[in-house]
Design a protein around this motif. Sequence first.
Motif, PDB file in Angstrom:
ATOM      1  N   SER A  61      20.483 -14.333  56.224  1.00  0.00           N
ATOM      2  CA  SER A  61      19.140 -13.941  55.792  1.00  0.00           C
ATOM      3  C   SER A  61      19.224 -12.899  54.690  1.00  0.00           C
ATOM      4  CB  SER A  61      18.335 -13.374  56.970  1.00  0.00           C
ATOM      5  OG  SER A  61      18.175 -14.341  57.989  1.00  0.00           O
ATOM      6  N   ALA A  62      18.163 -12.813  53.914  1.00  0.00           N
ATOM      7  CA  ALA A  62      18.097 -11.844  52.822  1.00  0.00           C
ATOM      8  C   ALA A  62      16.645 -11.443  52.592  1.00  0.00           C
ATOM      9  CB  ALA A  62      18.708 -12.425  51.548  1.00  0.00           C
ATOM     10  N   VAL A  63      16.469 -10.444  51.728  1.00  0.00           N
ATOM     11  CA  VAL A  63      15.155  -9.836  51.521  1.00  0.00           C
ATOM     12  C   VAL A  63      14.748  -9.956  50.055  1.00  0.00           C
ATOM     13  CG1 VAL A  63      13.799  -7.704  51.678  1.00  0.00           C
ATOM     14  CG2 VAL A  63      15.531  -8.217  53.407  1.00  0.00           C
ATOM     15  N   GLY A  64      13.507 -10.373  49.829  1.00  0.00           N
ATOM     16  CA  GLY A  64      12.912 -10.388  48.503  1.00  0.00           C
ATOM     17  C   GLY A  64      11.660  -9.540  48.480  1.00  0.00           C
ATOM     18  N   LEU A  65      11.076  -9.399  47.298  1.00  0.00           N
ATOM     19  CA  LEU A  65       9.867  -8.593  47.123  1.00  0.00           C
ATOM     20  C   LEU A  65       8.688  -9.494  46.782  1.00  0.00           C
ATOM     21  CD1 LEU A  65      11.308  -5.706  44.886  1.00  0.00           C
ATOM     22  CD2 LEU A  65      11.191  -5.816  47.376  1.00  0.00           C
ATOM     23  N   LEU A  66       7.572  -9.243  47.429  1.00  0.00           N
ATOM     24  CA  LEU A  66       6.320  -9.947  47.149  1.00  0.00           C
ATOM     25  C   LEU A  66       5.275  -8.889  46.835  1.00  0.00           C
ATOM     26  CD1 LEU A  66       4.679 -12.809  49.242  1.00  0.00           C
ATOM     27  CD2 LEU A  66       3.347 -10.891  48.400  1.00  0.00           C
ATOM     28  N   THR A  67       4.780  -8.861  45.614  1.00  0.00           N
ATOM     29  CA  THR A  67       3.770  -7.878  45.213  1.00  0.00           C
ATOM     30  C   THR A  67       2.395  -8.513  45.234  1.00  0.00           C
ATOM     31  OG1 THR A  67       5.340  -6.692  43.821  1.00  0.00           O
ATOM     32  CG2 THR A  67       3.011  -6.321  43.378  1.00  0.00           C
ATOM     33  N   LEU A  68       1.462  -7.850  45.913  1.00  0.00           N
ATOM     34  CA  LEU A  68       0.085  -8.327  45.998  1.00  0.00           C
ATOM     35  C   LEU A  68      -0.734  -7.808  44.830  1.00  0.00           C
ATOM     36  CD1 LEU A  68      -0.547  -7.720  49.811  1.00  0.00           C
ATOM     37  CD2 LEU A  68      -0.149  -9.916  48.699  1.00  0.00           C
ATOM     38  N   ARG A  69      -1.668  -8.596  44.377  1.00  0.00           N
ATOM     39  CA  ARG A  69      -2.581  -8.146  43.326  1.00  0.00           C
ATOM     40  C   ARG A  69      -3.487  -7.045  43.890  1.00  0.00           C
ATOM     41  NH1 ARG A  69      -5.134 -13.722  41.171  1.00  0.00           N
ATOM     42  NH2 ARG A  69      -5.876 -12.376  39.456  1.00  0.00           N
ATOM     43  N   PRO A  70      -3.810  -6.033  43.092  1.00  0.00           N
ATOM     44  CA  PRO A  70      -4.576  -4.897  43.613  1.00  0.00           C
ATOM     45  C   PRO A  70      -5.898  -5.279  44.264  1.00  0.00           C
ATOM     46  CG  PRO A  70      -3.668  -4.373  41.471  1.00  0.00           C
ATOM     47  CD  PRO A  70      -3.399  -5.828  41.697  1.00  0.00           C
ATOM     48  N   GLU A  71      -6.544  -6.335  43.786  1.00  0.00           N
ATOM     49  CA  GLU A  71      -7.834  -6.707  44.381  1.00  0.00           C
ATOM     50  C   GLU A  71      -7.681  -7.409  45.719  1.00  0.00           C
ATOM     51  OE1 GLU A  71      -7.433  -9.649  40.842  1.00  0.00           O
ATOM     52  OE2 GLU A  71      -6.393  -7.860  41.580  1.00  0.00           O
ATOM     53  N   TYR A  72      -6.432  -7.666  46.155  1.00  0.00           N
ATOM     54  CA  TYR A  72      -6.207  -8.380  47.415  1.00  0.00           C
ATOM     55  C   TYR A  72      -5.273  -7.603  48.337  1.00  0.00           C
ATOM     56  CZ  TYR A  72      -8.171 -12.224  44.708  1.00  0.00           C
ATOM     57  OH  TYR A  72      -8.995 -13.008  43.928  1.00  0.00           O
ATOM     58  N   ILE A  73      -5.450  -6.283  48.403  1.00  0.00           N
ATOM     59  CA  ILE A  73      -4.593  -5.485  49.277  1.00  0.00           C
ATOM     60  C   ILE A  73      -5.251  -5.173  50.614  1.00  0.00           C
ATOM     61  CG2 ILE A  73      -3.355  -4.439  47.347  1.00  0.00           C
ATOM     62  CD1 ILE A  73      -5.050  -1.952  47.702  1.00  0.00           C
ATOM     63  N   ALA A  74      -6.508  -5.582  50.811  1.00  0.00           N
ATOM     64  CA  ALA A  74      -7.174  -5.345  52.087  1.00  0.00           C
ATOM     65  C   ALA A  74      -6.512  -6.169  53.186  1.00  0.00           C
ATOM     66  CB  ALA A  74      -8.657  -5.690  51.989  1.00  0.00           C
ATOM     67  N   ARG A  75      -6.645  -5.699  54.434  1.00  0.00           N
ATOM     68  CA  ARG A  75      -6.004  -6.394  55.551  1.00  0.00           C
ATOM     69  C   ARG A  75      -6.537  -7.814  55.709  1.00  0.00           C
ATOM     70  NH1 ARG A  75      -9.087  -4.686  60.966  1.00  0.00           N
ATOM     71  NH2 ARG A  75     -11.138  -4.449  60.060  1.00  0.00           N
ATOM     72  N   SER A  76      -7.808  -8.046  55.348  1.00  0.00           N
ATOM     73  CA  SER A  76      -8.376  -9.390  55.465  1.00  0.00           C
ATOM     74  C   SER A  76      -7.787 -10.346  54.435  1.00  0.00           C
ATOM     75  CB  SER A  76      -9.898  -9.329  55.306  1.00  0.00           C
ATOM     76  OG  SER A  76     -10.253  -8.735  54.066  1.00  0.00           O
TER      77      SER A  76
END
Length: 725
Positions: A61-76
């Motif tokens: 297994s390994a780890v990558g990065l996933l960046t969310l767009r600022p307008e979609y950082i809410a828990r919903s």
Amino acid sequence: MAKHFLLGNGDELREARPPNSSRPIVYRDRLDDWRPPLVAKIQTVAAGIDRLPQTFTPGDSAVGLLTLRPEYIARSHYPSSLLRYLELESIGSRVDRLPRDDQADPTRGEFAVTLFVSGTRAAWYSAPRRLGELTDEMKAGQQLLHVESFALESPMDRIRPLDPSALPDRTEAVLQVTQRIRQLAEAQFIALVEAVGGRVMSRVTTGAYRFLALEGDPTRFHSLAAFAFLRALRSLRAVRFDDDVRTDYSGRPRSVHEVNWPSAPVQHRDARALIIDGGCAPPEPMRPYVAVHDAEGVGPALDPLGVRHGTWVASAFLFGPLDGRAAVAPPPVGADVIRITEHAVLDSVTAATRLQAILKRWKHPLVCLSIGAPSPVVDEIVDPWTATVDEASSRGDRLVAIAVGNAGRSAAPRIQPPSDAVNAMAVGAIATRAAPFARADYSCLGPGRYPGRRKPDVAAFGGSADEPFLLVDAAPAVALRPGQGTSYASPFALRLGAALGLSLGAIPNRWLLARALMLHGAVSDAGPRDHVGWGRLPEDLDHYLTTGDDGARVVYAGHLPLKLVTRLKVPTPSDARTGVHVRVTLCIASPIEPSNAAHYTQAGAEVSFKMVTQRVGRGPEFEHQAFFSKHQHEMVPERIARRHLMKWETVVHAEKRFRKALSLPEVWIHPLRRKRGADTSSHDPIPYACVVTTTRVGDTEWQVGVRRRFRQTLRPLRAAARIRV
């Protein structure tokens, strides 16, 4: 003007109602347009993971990065369905900023959330194909529009610059590992450490983080930076004692002969304070009030600096600043001093393991920490000291005061761990007890992390060259010793908090309420927010516990039920009046997730200020007021709510003078829960304490009007104990 004590029973004034439904998501991009660059990026990630050696990928297994767009950082908006579809798992997060490369996009330059995502080689290898198969109708397809980018962290980004002041030949490795392969990953990493000539000295776990103290040539460990679950390699630091700022106090009076030491016992026996430090050698005036213990595993050797430091911290808590002349009041409560170090070079990882054990074993409601990790807080990695303190105080049953550090004059003046703890009170120092007030120049500066941006929380007197903090000392003989430092401001603030909590009696969440009262009563006349937080702490208990005829202060305490909005009635008379000043402070206690720096608190609240508007032929309706932020409307984007400390913070505070007439105002609190940044099924209520003060200057009937309106519920509290500070 008469003084009126707090109005209690405020929790019975609350009502609950279901929250308004959230607005539907409106996407401004099409999946077919947004997908191609993301497919290319995840292909690059998969190719990079494929090149890693098997020994660097435990469980394949390994780890990558996933960046969310600022307008979609809410828990919903959390991409749960997308991660499940790709057979990936989020194991942590950090806060990043998007570069300002597109001025037409208002989210450029905003902070964004980056997830650390774990998966097998097979999952990463198949991810590009799976993204190509997504459709608009699939939940995972819709959530792909929430993603800004995929990336693979460079091994060099995990290597922090060497700190020349850190312990030589010592390195701290931070592993971020899924529960499924934690033991395998740690064993594989240790084998790699030993293969390059190093060894593991100690380790401590907080959440998904595993902190390892390594001995060996630091440059040899750099070859391990590509290990899939390594979060960081950095210099291993020694425990910091915030010793006095070095100043020449020549000519200062040091005699103890004129001091009128107390002969009475402590003022209250229902509680004791826990001071975690380098030991204590209590001189005669302190002995009736303090007991000294050793932490489990600590060696028999004594560090003279640590013992002196613990003695001075205990003096500041028991007696406050001495002046050599006035009679000294007995301490509010006694103290247990726990020795956590045996030598001057104890590393912070070993000390953190001892701190964990102490806070689990000793259940004291009052805790003082004037030691910690000797470096500025790091936004993307939560220190084990910080996580340990937050975990131990996440139920709201402890008042923890932490010194922010004495590096305010240095090139790196930011507050030091664990003063970035969100469930504790970080205390900075002011230089004098008399006006004009100002931050002591040695006191570390904010801000803290998100959440917990407003740090220090408060500032208390810590001494200066012109006005030192006088302490009782035992070496070489009993004497008054002049000093200065946040090490003394912190226990002095805890002394005040102890008096406030004991004055409240058996009220629910009394230590969380004591913290709320202190923040509520802090006065912002000592400098900018990053210098003193919410303000300096006045030393008069009546300042926090009473109001005049023209004011009313109500305390609310209990638990906030999930899935409902709690409405707190603000203490005003029934008739609307103009020129009313309203001050509100809300404190909650929150469980935490150490590896999720961007989603550190699991509990939060959306807080708004409402006022009744009467409509013909209908019942009362509520109008949103710009109170907790400058925004005129209630629903604001998540990124703006976080920026203005309106969400996922454990402290919400605001005040305003209303020019128009206030008509039956209310504070609405919508409690929130999350786990790993997503919605959670937890229904556990959230401990809270709230203080609301309304004042109409010169209106001597204000208190009477409030008590008349709420005569069926509110009742004046009586001080359960008369504490002198």
